[in-house]
Design an enzyme around this catalytic site. Structure first.
Site, PDB file in Angstrom:
ATOM      1  N   CYS A   1       0.817  -1.224   0.000  1.00 13.96           N
ATOM      2  CA  CYS A   1       0.000   0.000   0.000  1.00 13.96           C
ATOM      3  C   CYS A   1       0.849   1.273   0.000  1.00 13.96           C
ATOM      4  CB  CYS A   1      -0.951   0.001   1.184  1.00 13.96           C
ATOM      5  SG  CYS A   1      -2.123  -1.356   1.098  1.00 13.96           S
TER       6      CYS A   1
ATOM      7  N   HIS B   1      -3.838   7.099   1.607  1.00 15.62           N
ATOM      8  CA  HIS B   1      -4.113   5.801   0.984  1.00 15.62           C
ATOM      9  C   HIS B   1      -5.525   5.391   1.391  1.00 15.62           C
ATOM     10  CE1 HIS B   1      -4.217   1.648   0.085  1.00 15.62           C
ATOM     11  NE2 HIS B   1      -4.067   1.259   1.339  1.00 15.62           N
TER      12      HIS B   1
ATOM     13  N   ASN C   1     -10.163  -0.640  -1.630  1.00 13.02           N
ATOM     14  CA  ASN C   1      -8.723  -0.423  -1.419  1.00 13.02           C
ATOM     15  C   ASN C   1      -7.973  -0.978  -2.627  1.00 13.02           C
ATOM     16  OD1 ASN C   1      -6.031  -0.662  -0.677  1.00 13.02           O
ATOM     17  ND2 ASN C   1      -6.450  -1.367   1.409  1.00 13.02           N
TER      18      ASN C   1
END
Ligand SMILES: CC(C)(COP(=O)(O)OP(=O)(O)OC[C@H]1O[C@@H](n2cnc3c(N)ncnc32)[C@H](O)[C@@H]1OP(=O)(O)O)[C@@H](O)C(=O)NCCC(=O)NCCS
Length: 333
Positions: free
Chosen positions: A114, A260, A290
């Site tokens: 990520c 993020h 995500n």
């Protein structure tokens, strides 16, 4: 003033197939209400069979190159960030390079999950400031949907992740207006490897793929959700404050915070931790879930294209993910 690295072009691509929470209700014991409440996600995109991460990366790359108003042949180096390459090896950087017709320029793959986009941005920034390259393509892409456990056992992960890609073209700022990357800050804590990981296949096993491992569902990613949540909510605001201090700025100077997109509740906690109004926080997880390394460039492209992001704005980026790794960056847009 030192040369700064500017984002000359930006683009993103998500596969067309929308998968709603209601679609997932048909596969596992979950509900639209649970997913919305716990994560803010309403839908995410999934690729069709046969489409891989390098395909999404290529689509995002050509959009960023077009946006930069340059020819692909002007790109001197490629950096690709992903945790879900088409193949165990090589990475997707070389595939994007070949499809763009850029043989034999270098192609580097970054594996920081990520945090991959900010880690890759940091690498690109060093090359540009050192004068090594004048035009770098950075692409971040993920296909998560093909390796999630859509049974009740895997529902904590399966509802959160989506597929997508974002890309930027980076070059030195030739003007003295102070625009560009002001700082990038990278952090890691390898004691948390097992808190968010894809355990197998592993180089420790011989053979590394067995029916027993398959039965144990070892080839699916796993996470300690609460621990990830807690650490993400704390580390991201810390990382932003660190980057602000380095840039001699304060929270009030931030025009846009692009965290993020891990979970909307995490983004809200980050905003709360920084005491920054939610109106300044870019949130699109409701539409994409995500998308790991791709989430920041997708969100950044959306505010760049819809006119919210203005020339000269101060943008703070921050990410947290598997490793644990986390990172931040400050850009004068
Ligand atoms: C995964 C996450 C949403 C779970 O939220 P939570 O509030 O911690 O929920 P809990 O873990 O307390 O789970 C509550 C219950 O819901 C269940 N549950 C998990 N996923 C579910 C789903 N998709 N649908 C319905 N129920 C679910 C759990 O099994 C648990 O049941 P139990 O109490 O009977 O054991 C949350 O922990 C999270 O977002 N973590 C961070 C994830 C992340 O960002 N990862 C990527 C980082 S880059």
């Amino acid at each position: 003033m030192d040369t700064r690295t500017v984002i000359k072009g930006i683009g993103h691509y998500v596969p067309p197939r929308r998968v709603t929470n209601f679609d997932l209700e048909k596969l596992m014991n979950t509900s639209d209400e649970w997913i919305r409440q716990r994560s803010g996600i309403v839908e995410r995109r999934h690729v069709e069979p046969g489409v891989g991460t390098s395909d999404l990366a290529y689509e995002a790359a050509i959009r960023a190159i077009e946006d930069a108003r340059i020819e692909p042949a002007e790109i001197e180096f490629i950096i690709a960030a992903t945790l879900s390459p088409d193949h165990y090896f090589p990475g997707i950087g070389v595939q994007v390079q070949a499809r763009l017709g850029l043989v034999p320029i270098g192609a580097l793959d970054v594996r920081n999950q990520c945090s991959g986009f900010i880690y890759a941005l940091s690498v690109a920034d060093q090359y540009i400031r050192a004068g090594t390259f004048k035009k770098i393509l950075l692409v971040a892409a993920e296909v998560q949907s093909t390796n999630l456990d859509y049974s009740d056992e895997g529902r904590d992960m399966a509802v959160l992740f989506g597929d997508g890609a974002g890309a930027v073209v980076l070059e030195p700022n030739t003007e003295s207006d102070g625009r560009g990357i002001m700082t990038t800050c990278l952090f890691a804590d390898g004691r948390h490897v097992q808190d968010l990981w894809l355990e197998k296949p592993s180089s420790k096993d011989k053979p590394c793929v067995t029916e027993e491992l398959l039965r144990q569902k070892k080839f699916y990613p796993k996470m300690e959700g609460k621990n990830v949540f807690k650490n993400a909510s704390e580390r991201m605001p810390e990382a932003v404050r660190f980057a602000l201090e380095r840039s001699q700025l304060t929270v009030d100077d931030i025009d846009w915070l692009v965290p993020h997109q891990a979970n909307d509740r995490i983004s809200q906690m980050v905003a709360h931790g920084l005491r920054i109004p939610l109106e300044k926080v870019v949130r699109n997880i409701d539409r994409y879930g995500n998308t790991t390394a791709a989430s920041i460039p997708i969100a950044l492209d959306e505010i760049a294209k819809d006119g919210r992001l203005k020339r000269g704005d101060i943008v703070a980026l921050t990410a947290f993910g598997s490793g644990f790794t986390w990172a931040s960056a400050i850009i004068r847009w």
